[in-house]
Design a protein around this motif. Structure first.
Motif, PDB file in Angstrom:
ATOM      1  N   CYS A 190      35.291  42.858  54.894  1.00 47.52           N
ATOM      2  CA  CYS A 190      36.160  43.163  53.705  1.00 47.52           C
ATOM      3  C   CYS A 190      36.798  44.339  54.068  1.00 47.52           C
ATOM      4  N   ALA A 191      37.734  44.268  53.740  1.00 45.68           N
ATOM      5  CA  ALA A 191      39.064  45.561  53.687  1.00 45.68           C
ATOM      6  C   ALA A 191      39.076  46.098  52.197  1.00 45.68           C
ATOM      7  N   ILE A 205      42.588  42.940  57.417  1.00 40.43           N
ATOM      8  CA  ILE A 205      41.622  41.632  57.397  1.00 40.43           C
ATOM      9  C   ILE A 205      42.152  40.471  58.204  1.00 40.43           C
ATOM     10  N   LYS A 206      43.263  40.253  58.404  1.00 40.84           N
ATOM     11  CA  LYS A 206      43.949  39.312  59.014  1.00 40.84           C
ATOM     12  C   LYS A 206      43.832  39.504  60.497  1.00 40.84           C
ATOM     13  N   ALA A 207      43.925  40.879  60.837  1.00 41.32           N
ATOM     14  CA  ALA A 207      43.649  41.243  62.246  1.00 41.32           C
ATOM     15  C   ALA A 207      42.322  41.065  62.498  1.00 41.32           C
ATOM     16  N   ALA A 208      41.201  41.377  61.866  1.00 41.33           N
ATOM     17  CA  ALA A 208      39.977  41.196  61.999  1.00 41.33           C
ATOM     18  C   ALA A 208      39.436  39.785  61.954  1.00 41.33           C
ATOM     19  N   GLN A 209      39.918  39.273  61.261  1.00 43.12           N
ATOM     20  CA  GLN A 209      39.809  37.468  61.293  1.00 43.12           C
ATOM     21  C   GLN A 209      40.336  36.825  62.540  1.00 43.12           C
ATOM     22  N   LYS A 210      41.496  37.220  62.853  1.00 44.09           N
ATOM     23  CA  LYS A 210      41.662  36.732  64.131  1.00 44.09           C
ATOM     24  C   LYS A 210      40.871  37.168  65.219  1.00 44.09           C
ATOM     25  N   PHE A 220      37.834  38.998  53.388  1.00 43.71           N
ATOM     26  CA  PHE A 220      38.396  38.997  52.190  1.00 43.71           C
ATOM     27  C   PHE A 220      38.625  40.687  51.789  1.00 43.71           C
ATOM     28  N   VAL A 221      39.572  40.820  50.739  1.00 39.13           N
ATOM     29  CA  VAL A 221      40.163  42.047  50.417  1.00 39.13           C
ATOM     30  C   VAL A 221      39.680  42.512  49.296  1.00 39.13           C
TER      31      VAL A 221
END
Length: 337
Positions: A190-191, A205-210, A220-221
């Motif tokens: 979560c960001a 969050i996109k970088a963490a998910q990747k 999620f944010v």
């Protein structure tokens, strides 16, 4: 009186916090020289002064040399009195580090206490509130006491203004062993952001998910009220049967969001790839309560210089050493000797 050279080992504020806590618990006065000598700004900072003031208040103690910038202090403990207390750091200094100083003395008292702590709740170089509430305190509660912490308002660096409330119901500490973390039950990323553009948290969050390969459902944010900012933190959480690990990454001016995420992802991957119960920050915080009760153990990743320094301070007060033994699976077994 015990004399501690604050420049030895890790050389930071942890020496001051652990020494004051142990002084209150054991009734042993302590003198600390070369306070935070290894830091870019040596001496006591505002949050350290507040932590010692809190220790003086709950423990009827007195302290010579208690001022911002001081490099020497002498702490003379008194009798710990449980009750209701309110302490304000006055800046974004960590409320969690103030709690760390007075928690064990109040846990070992004979009546409940309630603390209201104001200042920073999510700031660099200190465990965020989420870590304290969901990673550290559940282990303390397994030892007998009941400690509950509530986040009333977020406080980010540099503004601060956060508030936490902590209820402490003391009980004799019982030894426990924390060797296996069990099966993975849940994970999330979560960001959080407040008073900043959404794009910052979204890129994190996109970088963490990747980097982690986690699903959309797990990432999620969350936007916080603007008046609680400006601030941003990325929290990566993995909950197991017997423990939880939280890794954080703080947004910094001039540091790209993907770099913040990459650092946090690297630390979480390192923990998940191990078999250890405790990550490095949980290991640091468990040493004091485990040493006080004795007969405890836990497995952890490679111990940090923080841990070795804490072990040295503990040994001077209790005559017990926190020993780390490498295991075949790459983890380290911590035992009190």
């Amino acid at each position: 009186m015990i004399t501690i050279d604050g420049s030895e080992g890790e050389g930071g504020g942890q020496v001051v916090r652990n020494a004051c806590a142990l002084s209150l618990v054991t009734g042993t006065p302590v003198r600390i020289e070369n306070v935070r000598a290894r830091r870019s700004k040596p001496g006591l900072m505002r949050q350290h002064v507040t932590a010692i003031e809190a220790a003086c208040t709950v423990g009827n103690a007195c302290c010579e040399g208690l001022s911002v910038g001081s490099s020497e202090l002498t702490f003379q403990p008194g009798h710990v009195v449980p009750g209701e207390y309110r302490f304000s750091v006055g800046t974004a200094g960590s409320t969690g580090l103030v709690l760390q100083t007075v928690l064990m003395p109040l846990i070992l008292a004979d009546k409940p206490s309630r603390l209201v702590l104001e200042g920073g709740t999510h700031n660099m170089l200190a465990p965020p509130f989420d870590f304290i509430a969901r990673v550290f305190l559940p282990i303390i509660n397994r030892m007998g006491p009941r400690v509950e912490a509530r986040l009333i308002r977020h406080g980010f660096y540099p503004r601060g203004g956060g508030r936490i409330e902590v209820d402490i119901n003391p009980a004799p500490l019982a030894p426990i062993d924390c060797i296996e973390r069990g099966a993975l039950l849940e994970r999330s990323a979560c960001a959080y952001f407040a008073g900043l553009p959404f794009d910052i948290a979204d890129r994190e969050i996109k970088a963490a998910q990747k980097g982690l390969g986690w699903s959309d459902r797990e990432c999620f944010v969350r936007e916080l009220p603007e008046d609680q900012g400006p601030g941003n933190i990325l929290l990566l959480e993995a909950r197991f049967e017997h423990c939880t690990e939280i890794v954080s990454g703080f947004g910094e001016l001039g540091v790209p969001a993907d770099r913040v995420a990459k650092r946090a992802v690297g630390r979480m991957v390192g923990y998940l790839d191990s078999e250890a119960f405790a990550g490095p920050y949980l290991a640091d915080q468990l040493l004091l309560p485990f040493a006080l009760v004795g007969g405890c153990s836990f497995t952890t990743v490679k111990p940090s210089q923080h841990s070795f320094t804490a072990s040295d301070v503990i040994a001077q007060f209790l005559g017990r050493r926190c020993a780390f033994t490498p295991q075949q699976d790459g983890s380290h077994l911590m035992e009190i000797r």
